[in-house]
Design a protein around this motif. Sequence first.
Motif, PDB file in Angstrom:
ATOM      1  N   LEU A   1       0.793  -1.353   0.018  1.00  0.00           N
ATOM      2  CA  LEU A   1       0.152  -0.054  -0.035  1.00  0.00           C
ATOM      3  C   LEU A   1       0.692   1.314  -0.022  1.00  0.00           C
ATOM      4  O   LEU A   1       1.725   1.363   0.777  1.00  0.00           O
ATOM      5  CB  LEU A   1      -0.813  -0.044   1.192  1.00  0.00           C
ATOM      6  CG  LEU A   1      -1.876   1.047   1.620  1.00  0.00           C
ATOM      7  CD1 LEU A   1      -3.166   0.480   2.189  1.00  0.00           C
ATOM      8  CD2 LEU A   1      -1.347   2.279   2.098  1.00  0.00           C
ATOM      9  N   VAL A   2       0.552   2.233  -0.843  1.00  0.00           N
ATOM     10  CA  VAL A   2       1.179   3.377  -0.731  1.00  0.00           C
ATOM     11  C   VAL A   2       0.175   4.400  -0.748  1.00  0.00           C
ATOM     12  O   VAL A   2      -1.067   4.169  -1.284  1.00  0.00           O
ATOM     13  CB  VAL A   2       2.174   4.000  -2.001  1.00  0.00           C
ATOM     14  CG1 VAL A   2       3.574   2.835  -1.671  1.00  0.00           C
ATOM     15  CG2 VAL A   2       1.619   3.818  -3.187  1.00  0.00           C
ATOM     16  N   GLY A   3       0.298   5.757  -0.316  1.00  0.00           N
ATOM     17  CA  GLY A   3      -0.562   6.890  -0.461  1.00  0.00           C
ATOM     18  C   GLY A   3       0.119   8.239  -0.135  1.00  0.00           C
ATOM     19  O   GLY A   3       1.136   8.188   0.403  1.00  0.00           O
ATOM     20  N   PHE A   4      -0.832   9.091  -0.548  1.00  0.00           N
ATOM     21  CA  PHE A   4      -0.280  10.589  -0.437  1.00  0.00           C
ATOM     22  C   PHE A   4      -1.554  11.531  -0.411  1.00  0.00           C
ATOM     23  O   PHE A   4      -2.209  11.421  -1.440  1.00  0.00           O
ATOM     24  CB  PHE A   4       0.758  10.685  -1.675  1.00  0.00           C
ATOM     25  CG  PHE A   4       0.676  10.160  -2.869  1.00  0.00           C
ATOM     26  CD1 PHE A   4      -0.191  10.640  -3.704  1.00  0.00           C
ATOM     27  CD2 PHE A   4       1.255   8.842  -3.001  1.00  0.00           C
ATOM     28  CE1 PHE A   4      -0.389   9.908  -4.692  1.00  0.00           C
ATOM     29  CE2 PHE A   4       0.914   8.181  -4.066  1.00  0.00           C
ATOM     30  CZ  PHE A   4       0.082   8.604  -4.980  1.00  0.00           C
TER      31      PHE A   4
ATOM     32  N   VAL B   1       2.911   5.895   3.846  1.00  0.00           N
ATOM     33  CA  VAL B   1       2.086   6.866   3.272  1.00  0.00           C
ATOM     34  C   VAL B   1       2.859   8.238   3.564  1.00  0.00           C
ATOM     35  O   VAL B   1       3.441   8.352   4.705  1.00  0.00           O
ATOM     36  CB  VAL B   1       0.779   6.953   4.052  1.00  0.00           C
ATOM     37  CG1 VAL B   1      -0.284   5.872   3.558  1.00  0.00           C
ATOM     38  CG2 VAL B   1       0.694   6.732   5.426  1.00  0.00           C
ATOM     39  N   SER B   2       2.562   9.226   2.710  1.00  0.00           N
ATOM     40  CA  SER B   2       3.000  10.583   2.872  1.00  0.00           C
ATOM     41  C   SER B   2       1.869  11.576   3.183  1.00  0.00           C
ATOM     42  O   SER B   2       0.912  11.722   2.216  1.00  0.00           O
ATOM     43  CB  SER B   2       3.925  10.947   1.593  1.00  0.00           C
ATOM     44  OG  SER B   2       4.174  12.126   1.610  1.00  0.00           O
ATOM     45  N   VAL B   3       1.861  11.869   4.013  1.00  0.00           N
ATOM     46  CA  VAL B   3       0.699  12.787   4.747  1.00  0.00           C
ATOM     47  C   VAL B   3       1.217  14.048   5.571  1.00  0.00           C
ATOM     48  O   VAL B   3       2.381  14.290   5.891  1.00  0.00           O
ATOM     49  CB  VAL B   3       0.004  12.105   5.743  1.00  0.00           C
ATOM     50  CG1 VAL B   3      -0.561  10.803   5.223  1.00  0.00           C
ATOM     51  CG2 VAL B   3       0.883  11.608   7.155  1.00  0.00           C
TER      52      VAL B   3
ATOM     53  N   GLY C   1      10.447   9.068  -2.187  1.00  0.00           N
ATOM     54  CA  GLY C   1      11.471   8.345  -2.596  1.00  0.00           C
ATOM     55  C   GLY C   1      11.237   6.983  -1.986  1.00  0.00           C
ATOM     56  O   GLY C   1      11.638   5.846  -2.900  1.00  0.00           O
ATOM     57  N   ALA C   2      10.614   6.958  -0.974  1.00  0.00           N
ATOM     58  CA  ALA C   2      10.446   5.520  -0.231  1.00  0.00           C
ATOM     59  C   ALA C   2       9.336   4.920  -0.977  1.00  0.00           C
ATOM     60  O   ALA C   2       9.328   3.720  -1.298  1.00  0.00           O
ATOM     61  CB  ALA C   2      10.069   5.947   1.226  1.00  0.00           C
ATOM     62  N   ILE C   3       8.326   5.768  -1.349  1.00  0.00           N
ATOM     63  CA  ILE C   3       7.318   5.078  -2.244  1.00  0.00           C
ATOM     64  C   ILE C   3       7.676   4.597  -3.482  1.00  0.00           C
ATOM     65  O   ILE C   3       7.495   3.583  -4.090  1.00  0.00           O
ATOM     66  CB  ILE C   3       6.034   6.277  -2.480  1.00  0.00           C
ATOM     67  CG1 ILE C   3       5.324   6.287  -1.022  1.00  0.00           C
ATOM     68  CG2 ILE C   3       5.209   5.870  -3.485  1.00  0.00           C
ATOM     69  CD1 ILE C   3       4.379   7.378  -1.011  1.00  0.00           C
ATOM     70  N   GLN C   4       8.652   5.500  -4.279  1.00  0.00           N
ATOM     71  CA  GLN C   4       9.120   4.915  -5.401  1.00  0.00           C
ATOM     72  C   GLN C   4       9.980   3.750  -5.278  1.00  0.00           C
ATOM     73  O   GLN C   4       9.841   2.876  -6.121  1.00  0.00           O
ATOM     74  CB  GLN C   4      10.103   6.141  -5.853  1.00  0.00           C
ATOM     75  CG  GLN C   4      10.875   5.733  -7.137  1.00  0.00           C
ATOM     76  CD  GLN C   4      11.478   6.724  -7.799  1.00  0.00           C
ATOM     77  OE1 GLN C   4      11.714   7.879  -7.282  1.00  0.00           O
ATOM     78  NE2 GLN C   4      12.515   6.796  -8.826  1.00  0.00           N
TER      79      GLN C   4
ATOM     80  N   LEU D   1       8.995  12.343 -11.886  1.00  0.00           N
ATOM     81  CA  LEU D   1       8.963  11.139 -12.232  1.00  0.00           C
ATOM     82  C   LEU D   1       7.862  10.228 -11.911  1.00  0.00           C
ATOM     83  O   LEU D   1       7.586   9.391 -12.520  1.00  0.00           O
ATOM     84  CB  LEU D   1      10.196  10.575 -11.242  1.00  0.00           C
ATOM     85  CG  LEU D   1      11.624  10.963 -11.546  1.00  0.00           C
ATOM     86  CD1 LEU D   1      12.709  10.668 -10.469  1.00  0.00           C
ATOM     87  CD2 LEU D   1      11.968  10.115 -13.088  1.00  0.00           C
ATOM     88  N   LEU D   2       7.150  10.813 -10.747  1.00  0.00           N
ATOM     89  CA  LEU D   2       6.082   9.805 -10.169  1.00  0.00           C
ATOM     90  C   LEU D   2       4.778  10.356 -10.862  1.00  0.00           C
ATOM     91  O   LEU D   2       3.588   9.731 -10.716  1.00  0.00           O
ATOM     92  CB  LEU D   2       5.910   9.702  -8.800  1.00  0.00           C
ATOM     93  CG  LEU D   2       7.373   9.078  -7.971  1.00  0.00           C
ATOM     94  CD1 LEU D   2       7.221   9.184  -6.656  1.00  0.00           C
ATOM     95  CD2 LEU D   2       7.270   7.730  -8.588  1.00  0.00           C
TER      96      LEU D   2
END
Length: 506
Positions: free
Chosen positions: A53-56, A80-82, A126-129, A191-192
């Motif tokens: 799972l990833v999220g932002f 997740v980036s919040v 970066g971590a999500i990538q 990039l993302l």
Amino acid sequence: MSLREHALSLFRSAVGTVRPAPMLKRAVKLQGDACPQLVVKGRAFPVKRNLYLVGFGKAVLGMAAAAEEILGDHLIRGIVSVPLGIQESLQRAGMQEMLLKPHSRIQVIEGAKNNLPDPEALRGAGAIQELAEGLTADDLLLVLISGGGSALLPAPIPPILLEEKEKLTKMLASRGAAIQELNTVRKTLSLLKGGGLARLAYPAQVVSLILSDVIGDPLDIIASGPTAASSHSVQDCLQILAKYNLLHSLPKSVETVLSSSPTTRTAPEDYSHVCNVIIGSNTLALDEAKRQAEGLGYVALILSAAVCGDIGHVAALYCQLIRLLCLGFAGLGEGPLGNEVRGNLLQLAAELDIPGLNLAEFLQALRGLGPEKPVCILAGGETTVQLQGTGKGGRNQELALRVGLGLHRAQGAEASSPLGRCEIIFLSGGTDGQDGPTGAAGAFCSPQLVDEAFQEGLDAEAFLSNNDSYTFFSHFQRGRHLLVTGLTGTNVMDIQAVLIRPTDRS
Ligand SMILES: Nc1ncnc2c1ncn2[C@@H]1O[C@H](COP(=O)(O)OP(=O)(O)OP(=O)(O)O)[C@@H](O)[C@H]1O
Ligand SMILES: O=C(O)[C@H](O)CO
């Protein structure tokens, strides 16, 4: 119940339906014990402890908490980036259900202070990538996306530096670029964004659950569309930079990236491994409010979920609409005044150019309403305020103040105005619970607001000209007309409700 209480309950139910937990539970189900499947809006994906799972985005923490509850042990790992400070704010607000459990498999990275990309958000991206790049064809990546996602997933294409991209985005925003324009530029330099995350996750299956904060719910614009095929080319980006006079002051790195990208759109990339689903939107919230209004005995109509444009014009539109409804109750809707008001409305709608709104059709539907039932008009979207003053306020409070002033003027201008024969409430609120930099989500108004405020020594017009709606509503009747909900943990833009009934029925 008073009209005000009705309006408040409609707003709460609209927001309630797009809160993370109910929204996730509606959209995602884990089914079958022997051969478990993740079912998302009718599509089934086999799962066997292969879920990532990833999220932002601003609403993603609550979405992640609800998702983890549904996915159970099948979830291997998540990131997740919040927004910075969100865990503390939710904790303080007592919203435990939006926080991850102590032994959660999801890592939380907080960043993007003031909705601007920063080194922490860069670290999150970066971590999500890295997580996405490490997936295989056996894996399923669940992506949670909400408004604010662009700032929380910054990954500038080298050699562009984060500060350079941030400066460019800020300049575009300050020159009035719309979110579609802003995110078209962001996609070209990232990039993302613009499908980049989905491409990196290939060959894993990607399922994106999206909470829309953009008018029309465009997949490739919400949070700059990290899992959606982009409908824009570098040429579009160059045109936007030219429009805002930025083409000749670009950093070298941005020029390098722009000149090395193909200028026309290349062959469409394959996104068959991606399933993008809008799970929450302004439309969904309005539909729920409509259902509730009907349950309360109203004839309810949705004007549009895309009300946008200059706040003064939008306020005028609501005032004319309210006049027309009152004329209808007075049996004067088909007379010369009714025709005049309809003409005003059509002109305002043409000036505002609200996407997808067929006002003539809407006015036709109003014509069919009988005088028996109270009427509720619902709408949503996001207006634009050109700040001139130094006061404290937000779009919704300013809209309510403007509508209050407009109704007051309309009442004063007409001898025995039909407005006087109806009970009227207008409410505008931000679904995230925060309207601008204030502690309120929005405000209520009625045609009596200006006179009543005047009796308290408050000059509504003076507050308005200083964009000081929050100060006005805080003082007026000790804040009784403020809509205060606290943070809601979701965001599908703003909602307006107009409630009207003839006075003799109240
Ligand atoms: N004094 C003011 N009076 C009226 N509107 C204001 C005032 N100050 C800021 N605003 C408006 O508030 C908005 C910014 O507030 P906020 O951060 O709530 O925006 P938002 O678009 O709702 O953010 P989000 O992305 O979370 O939805 C802008 O539209 C801005 O014009
Ligand atoms: O993050 C963003 O780009 C905006 O909130 C629109 O989705």
